[in-house]
Design an enzyme around this catalytic site. Structure first.
Site, PDB file in Angstrom:
ATOM      1  N   ASP A 133       0.921  -1.361   0.363  1.00  0.00           N
ATOM      2  CA  ASP A 133      -0.112   0.117  -0.118  1.00  0.00           C
ATOM      3  C   ASP A 133       0.769   1.614  -0.079  1.00  0.00           C
ATOM      4  O   ASP A 133       2.217   0.941   0.155  1.00  0.00           O
ATOM      5  CB  ASP A 133      -0.854   0.189   1.581  1.00  0.00           C
ATOM      6  CG  ASP A 133      -1.947  -0.941   1.092  1.00  0.00           C
ATOM      7  OD1 ASP A 133      -2.101  -1.009   0.148  1.00  0.00           O
ATOM      8  OD2 ASP A 133      -2.843  -0.940   1.887  1.00  0.00           O
ATOM      9  N   LYS A 157      -2.987   3.595  -2.367  1.00  0.00           N
ATOM     10  CA  LYS A 157      -3.730   4.742  -2.639  1.00  0.00           C
ATOM     11  C   LYS A 157      -3.871   5.382  -1.989  1.00  0.00           C
ATOM     12  O   LYS A 157      -3.466   5.506  -0.524  1.00  0.00           O
ATOM     13  CB  LYS A 157      -5.083   4.400  -2.993  1.00  0.00           C
ATOM     14  CG  LYS A 157      -6.271   3.747  -1.651  1.00  0.00           C
ATOM     15  CD  LYS A 157      -7.498   3.626  -1.720  1.00  0.00           C
ATOM     16  CE  LYS A 157      -7.779   2.622  -0.780  1.00  0.00           C
ATOM     17  NZ  LYS A 157      -7.336   3.090   0.541  1.00  0.00           N
ATOM     18  N   MET A 162      -7.182   9.453   9.849  1.00  0.00           N
ATOM     19  CA  MET A 162      -7.987   9.886   9.140  1.00  0.00           C
ATOM     20  C   MET A 162      -8.263  10.945   8.985  1.00  0.00           C
ATOM     21  O   MET A 162      -9.842  11.060   8.408  1.00  0.00           O
ATOM     22  CB  MET A 162      -8.438   9.039   7.618  1.00  0.00           C
ATOM     23  CG  MET A 162      -7.823   7.432   7.390  1.00  0.00           C
ATOM     24  SD  MET A 162      -8.936   6.128   7.098  1.00  0.00           S
ATOM     25  CE  MET A 162      -8.933   5.062   8.592  1.00  0.00           C
TER      26      MET A 162
HETATM   27  N1  SAH Z   1      -3.387   0.324   9.101  1.00  0.00           N
HETATM   28  C1  SAH Z   1      -2.988   1.848   9.644  1.00  0.00           C
HETATM   29  C2  SAH Z   1      -3.295   2.728   9.530  1.00  0.00           C
HETATM   30  C3  SAH Z   1      -4.147   3.106   7.969  1.00  0.00           C
HETATM   31  S1  SAH Z   1      -5.259   4.066   7.727  1.00  0.00           S
HETATM   32  C4  SAH Z   1      -2.501   1.535  11.173  1.00  0.00           C
HETATM   33  O1  SAH Z   1      -2.254   1.091  11.950  1.00  0.00           O
HETATM   34  O2  SAH Z   1      -1.363   2.486  11.510  1.00  0.00           O
HETATM   35  C5  SAH Z   1      -3.915   5.268   7.015  1.00  0.00           C
HETATM   36  C6  SAH Z   1      -4.111   6.398   8.275  1.00  0.00           C
HETATM   37  O3  SAH Z   1      -3.324   5.896   9.102  1.00  0.00           O
HETATM   38  C7  SAH Z   1      -3.322   8.014   7.772  1.00  0.00           C
HETATM   39  O4  SAH Z   1      -4.568   8.708   7.454  1.00  0.00           O
HETATM   40  C8  SAH Z   1      -3.215   8.549   9.008  1.00  0.00           C
HETATM   41  O5  SAH Z   1      -4.146   8.914  10.092  1.00  0.00           O
HETATM   42  C9  SAH Z   1      -2.652   7.789   9.963  1.00  0.00           C
HETATM   43  N2  SAH Z   1      -1.270   7.439   9.612  1.00  0.00           N
HETATM   44  C10 SAH Z   1      -0.172   5.981   9.272  1.00  0.00           C
HETATM   45  N3  SAH Z   1       0.661   5.987   9.132  1.00  0.00           N
HETATM   46  C11 SAH Z   1       0.711   7.278   9.833  1.00  0.00           C
HETATM   47  C12 SAH Z   1       2.700   8.509   9.894  1.00  0.00           C
HETATM   48  N4  SAH Z   1       3.561   7.221   9.535  1.00  0.00           N
HETATM   49  N5  SAH Z   1       2.092   8.940  10.930  1.00  0.00           N
HETATM   50  C13 SAH Z   1       0.818   9.411  11.129  1.00  0.00           C
HETATM   51  N6  SAH Z   1      -0.376   9.310  10.538  1.00  0.00           N
HETATM   52  C14 SAH Z   1      -0.161   7.902  10.123  1.00  0.00           C
END
Ligand code: SAH
Length: 265
Positions: free
Chosen positions: A46, A68, A183
């Protein structure tokens, strides 16, 4: 260390490993995840998987970007699932690599359901979720004996075709001492007005952490009353997590000893 993978399962030639890549810092990938990246035949990843983690994929692997970001073309969810099913027919070790933890707002549960229903063997390898790690790298523990006995992880972006009712932000305002919103950047103004309507103190501290654990991590710290204008002034963008609650007050002290993020080469 002994592991019991990779082994082609009896029912189907290949197996899909649903691997959490963690939030970005390559040091936060699990040992299981690293081993699988090194021996995978195919890796379908992803957009939020960091370049340093992608660099750990072995040369033998076919790499497919299914990811995406807002507004960019990507494989539809059904296409991604079909791709995983197809690859599992012809390859032994298929890795489905997702940012953070696959089961935390990562559609990992949905993909696993579909794969099992299609008769494909699948195994989950959890990852460190951004909602814990990004605040941690900003000096914010999501719980603390003196400031917060509860934490809620909630999405700020709800799919249009969802089957469940909307997030009840007013209940959230009361239910949990720490709120971690994924998000939520694009919808923050709506979320804050809902929290305000629920009587949440406008002086409650909030931190936004963007690209947490990565070399380009950015933070914005304020209160529910100030954060929107701070965001505008700083032109703060996604992807970020928002942390709301008194634990954010620990940021100035704890951030002094934050982990060193290794600069990108
Ligand atoms: N499965 C992922 C979340 C996916 S949803 C997890 O467990 O972290 C995508 C959202 O995750 C982004 O919009 C943001 O809110 C958050 N996110 C993912 N990576 C990030 C990062 N390195 N720093 C801050 N927010 C992050």
């Amino acid at each position: 260390m002994t592991t019991d993978f990779p082994q082609p399962p009896a029912t189907c030639f290949g197996k899909v490993y649903l691997v959490g890549a963690g939030p970005g810092d390559p040091g936060l990938l699990t040992l299981k995840g690293k081993t699988l990246l090194e021996c995978a035949d195919v890796v379908i990843y992803d957009a939020l998987v960091s370049p340093e983690i992608l660099a750990m994929i072995g040369d033998q692997a076919e790499k497919i970007h299914a990811g995406k970001r807002r507004g960019q073309h990507s494989l539809l969810q059904a296409e991604t699932t079909q791709l995983l099913i197809d690859k599992a027919q012809t390859h032994a070790v298929v890795v489905r690599l997702k940012g953070g933890d696959p089961f935390v707002f990562g559609r990992g549960g949905e993909e696993m359901e579909d794969l099992i229903q299609a008769g494909v063997s699948v195994e989950i390898i959890p990852g460190i979720t951004a909602g814990i790690a990004a605040p941690a790298y900003a000096g914010i523990p999501v719980t603390h004996r003196n400031y917060s006995s509860s934490v809620t992880f909630v999405t700020g972006h709800e799919p249009i075709d969802k089957y469940r009712p909307r997030v009840n932000w007013r209940a959230m305002a009361e239910a949990s001492e720490t709120l971690v919103i994924y998000m939520g950047v694009h919808n923050l103004s709506h979320i804050l007005s809902e929290l305000d309507a629920a009587g949440k103190d406008p002086d409650t501290p909030i931190a936004l952490v963007r690209w947490g654990t990565r070399p380009d991590q950015e933070e914005l710290v304020g209160t529910l009353a100030t954060i929107l204008s701070q965001m505008e002034a700083a032109q703060f963008e996604a992807p970020a997590v928002a942390v709301i609650g008194n634990v954010v007050n620990l940021h100035p002290l704890l951030a002094e000893s934050r982990p060193k993020v290794i600069p990108r080469q």
